[in-house]
Write an enzyme that holds these catalytic residues in place. Sequence first.
Site, PDB file in Angstrom:
ATOM      1  N   GLY A 138     139.809 -57.242 -71.989  1.00  0.00           N
ATOM      2  CA  GLY A 138     141.282 -57.531 -71.786  1.00  0.00           C
ATOM      3  C   GLY A 138     141.825 -57.014 -70.816  1.00  0.00           C
ATOM      4  N   CYS A 139     143.097 -56.700 -70.766  1.00  0.00           N
ATOM      5  CA  CYS A 139     143.888 -56.089 -69.527  1.00  0.00           C
ATOM      6  C   CYS A 139     143.227 -54.919 -69.053  1.00  0.00           C
ATOM      7  CB  CYS A 139     145.277 -55.927 -69.957  1.00  0.00           C
ATOM      8  SG  CYS A 139     146.252 -54.900 -68.913  1.00  0.00           S
ATOM      9  N   PHE A 140     142.802 -55.109 -67.832  1.00  0.00           N
ATOM     10  CA  PHE A 140     142.016 -53.860 -67.392  1.00  0.00           C
ATOM     11  C   PHE A 140     142.924 -52.563 -67.061  1.00  0.00           C
ATOM     12  CE2 PHE A 140     142.557 -56.676 -62.963  1.00  0.00           C
ATOM     13  CZ  PHE A 140     144.085 -56.372 -62.970  1.00  0.00           C
TER      14      PHE A 140
END
Length: 224
Positions: free
Chosen positions: A57-59
Amino acid sequence: MPIRPVPLALLAAVGLAGTTVLLTLPRGEAASAAALPPPPAEVVRPAGQQTAVLAGGCFWGMEGVFEHVRGVVSVTSGYAGGTRGSANYGSVSSETTGHAEAVRIVYDPAKVSYGQLLQIFFAAAHDPTQVDGQYPDRGPSYRSAIFPQNDAQRQLAAAYIAQLGKAHAFPKPIATKIETGTFFPAEAYHQDFMRRNPNNGYIQRWDKPRLARFKAAFPQLYVG
């Protein structure tokens, strides 16, 4: 990054070296309490600094979790799975590049093992049962993936995914794939985003809970 409501889920017990704690897992409407077993032991622990590349997902949140792991030297947000030419936020957000948002973790194997990084990845850093998305973010760039850096990592990752599946550690099938691909660092404004923007709305809603789950589940591996 769009924000959509995602149902929060129940509790799951996560074990590390015989220790069991409770933490809140996002999503999973029919989740049941289950112990996450530790990974297989590494046959030979490598010497010198090593690199792991993980996508979940979002880093921003992935970076925010792993930079607090004991033995981790550095964490870099970036892209993996596509080409160098398409490794930029605008292109990756189009969901046409094959890239996943990922983090490159440089770690000291004398202090933390690759297996322990994988256990944190599966237990606290993201939800490995979500397909082509993570929390409010949808699309293959937010997929769950492991990019092994050598054969030993690939074998261990495959063995651990099989072990978790056999143990029915999650209420849904594990969506995490083992992939190949070069890691490319993201733009400077993405680096250390969670540390530099602790009051950002997205960070508060989606990423700080990842860090809280990690701290609660793995206190012996957490560093402030």
